[in-house]
Write a protein that holds these residues in place. Structure first.
Motif, PDB file in Angstrom:
ATOM      1  N   GLU A   1       0.802  -1.225   0.000  1.00 56.16           N
ATOM      2  CA  GLU A   1       0.000   0.000   0.000  1.00 56.16           C
ATOM      3  C   GLU A   1       0.836   1.277   0.000  1.00 56.16           C
ATOM      4  O   GLU A   1       0.596   2.197  -0.783  1.00 56.16           O
ATOM      5  CB  GLU A   1      -0.922  -0.020   1.216  1.00 56.16           C
ATOM      6  CG  GLU A   1      -1.976   1.052   1.233  1.00 56.16           C
ATOM      7  CD  GLU A   1      -2.888   0.875   2.429  1.00 56.16           C
ATOM      8  OE1 GLU A   1      -2.610   1.502   3.474  1.00 56.16           O
ATOM      9  OE2 GLU A   1      -3.850   0.105   2.328  1.00 56.16           O
TER      10      GLU A   1
ATOM     11  N   ILE B   1      -5.471   6.438  -3.042  1.00 57.59           N
ATOM     12  CA  ILE B   1      -5.593   5.332  -2.092  1.00 57.59           C
ATOM     13  C   ILE B   1      -5.816   5.855  -0.675  1.00 57.59           C
ATOM     14  O   ILE B   1      -6.758   5.452   0.013  1.00 57.59           O
ATOM     15  CB  ILE B   1      -4.335   4.436  -2.123  1.00 57.59           C
ATOM     16  CG1 ILE B   1      -4.038   3.939  -3.541  1.00 57.59           C
ATOM     17  CG2 ILE B   1      -4.502   3.258  -1.159  1.00 57.59           C
ATOM     18  CD1 ILE B   1      -5.122   3.106  -4.162  1.00 57.59           C
TER      19      ILE B   1
ATOM     20  N   LYS C   1      -9.305   5.683   1.674  1.00 60.10           N
ATOM     21  CA  LYS C   1      -9.245   5.063   2.999  1.00 60.10           C
ATOM     22  C   LYS C   1      -9.760   6.022   4.070  1.00 60.10           C
ATOM     23  O   LYS C   1     -10.563   5.648   4.927  1.00 60.10           O
ATOM     24  CB  LYS C   1      -7.807   4.652   3.313  1.00 60.10           C
ATOM     25  CG  LYS C   1      -7.313   3.433   2.556  1.00 60.10           C
ATOM     26  CD  LYS C   1      -5.823   3.240   2.737  1.00 60.10           C
ATOM     27  CE  LYS C   1      -5.414   3.263   4.185  1.00 60.10           C
ATOM     28  NZ  LYS C   1      -3.947   3.204   4.357  1.00 60.10           N
TER      29      LYS C   1
ATOM     30  N   MET D   1      -5.906  -1.147   1.006  1.00 62.13           N
ATOM     31  CA  MET D   1      -5.792  -1.473  -0.409  1.00 62.13           C
ATOM     32  C   MET D   1      -5.761  -2.987  -0.576  1.00 62.13           C
ATOM     33  O   MET D   1      -5.168  -3.698   0.232  1.00 62.13           O
ATOM     34  CB  MET D   1      -4.513  -0.856  -0.990  1.00 62.13           C
ATOM     35  CG  MET D   1      -4.370  -1.002  -2.496  1.00 62.13           C
ATOM     36  SD  MET D   1      -2.797  -0.335  -3.114  1.00 62.13           S
ATOM     37  CE  MET D   1      -1.676  -1.686  -2.674  1.00 62.13           C
TER      38      MET D   1
ATOM     39  N   GLY E   1      -3.260  -3.388  -5.677  1.00 62.52           N
ATOM     40  CA  GLY E   1      -4.033  -2.192  -5.954  1.00 62.52           C
ATOM     41  C   GLY E   1      -4.584  -2.144  -7.372  1.00 62.52           C
ATOM     42  O   GLY E   1      -4.342  -3.024  -8.182  1.00 62.52           O
TER      43      GLY E   1
ATOM     44  N   VAL F   1      -9.586  -0.280  -3.140  1.00 61.81           N
ATOM     45  CA  VAL F   1      -9.585  -0.152  -1.682  1.00 61.81           C
ATOM     46  C   VAL F   1     -10.824  -0.855  -1.151  1.00 61.81           C
ATOM     47  O   VAL F   1     -11.921  -0.695  -1.695  1.00 61.81           O
ATOM     48  CB  VAL F   1      -9.602   1.335  -1.253  1.00 61.81           C
ATOM     49  CG1 VAL F   1      -9.836   1.461   0.253  1.00 61.81           C
ATOM     50  CG2 VAL F   1      -8.291   2.007  -1.642  1.00 61.81           C
TER      51      VAL F   1
END
Length: 208
Positions: A136, A146, A150, A163, A167, A170
């Motif tokens: 991540e 990302i 989150k 993630m 990736g 997410v």
């Protein structure tokens, strides 16, 4: 000769193992269709030669996967955990992410042994915040999306957000269906693709 018609539902190059799941389903299907009677161990060996994630997709459920994907230790199955999957507009190639990972080394801090010490569905709900993906931080260097997803997922009520795979998808883990719907509604305009789903206790299944 076998003709296979595949309807892709899992986004490609998204860190969700869609290709591996397709390969696992194909192995199971051909084994049954052609009456090959291959054992589970034989299917796992073939799957391992195709891709690192294929053996797990054959077994499914909850497990610790080690080595190159061939060492699978099943755990107490975690089913019906509601999740929200958020896929940004761009794709990432696994090989590119691992090249960067090899150069930088593991940025992970969490101890898997500590995480697994009292593993159970009830306990995991309390431990979701410990979940970490070592790839991540590498992806976040070039894609701030990302960390933004989150953060917004957590602000919307998710128990944890991380993630998936290499990736860029997410996943937000939620306490219940209503919580998942709340995250979905809050972030539906932030990404091109977003899905509400839940975990299951099995790998490939044949429905006839």
């Amino acid at each position: 000769m076998v003709l296979i018609i595949l309807k892709k539902r899992i986004p490609i190059a998204s860190g969700l193992g869609g290709g591996s799941a397709d390969a696992a389903a194909t192995l199971i299907g051909i084994n049954k269709l052609l009456n090959l009677d291959l054992s589970d161990s034989e299917l796992l060996k073939i799957g391992s030669s195709i891709g690192s994630d294929v053996p797990f997709c054959l077994i499914g459920g909850t497990a610790i996967v080690e080595g190159k994907g061939e060492k699978i230790s099943p755990l107490e199955s975690l089913k019906d955990i509601w999740i929200v999957l958020m896929k940004p507009s761009y794709n990432l190639l696994t090989k590119d992410i691992y090249k960067k990972y090899d150069k930088i080394g593991s940025p992970c801090l969490n101890d898997i042994d500590k995480f697994m010490k009292s593993f159970s569905e009830k306990e995991l709900l309390k431990k979701f915040s410990m979940i970490e993906n070592c790839l991540e931080k590498i992806v976040e260097k070039d894609h701030e999306t990302i960390s933004i997803l989150k953060k917004k997922a957590m602000e919307s009520g998710a128990l944890a957000a991380v993630m998936t795979g290499s990736g860029p998808t997410v996943v937000a883990l939620c306490e219940d269906f209503d919580s998942a719907l709340k995250v979905y509604s809050k972030l539906s305009k932030e990404v091109d693709e977003i899905y509400v789903s839940k975990t299951c206790s099995k790998g490939v299944e044949i429905f006839s």
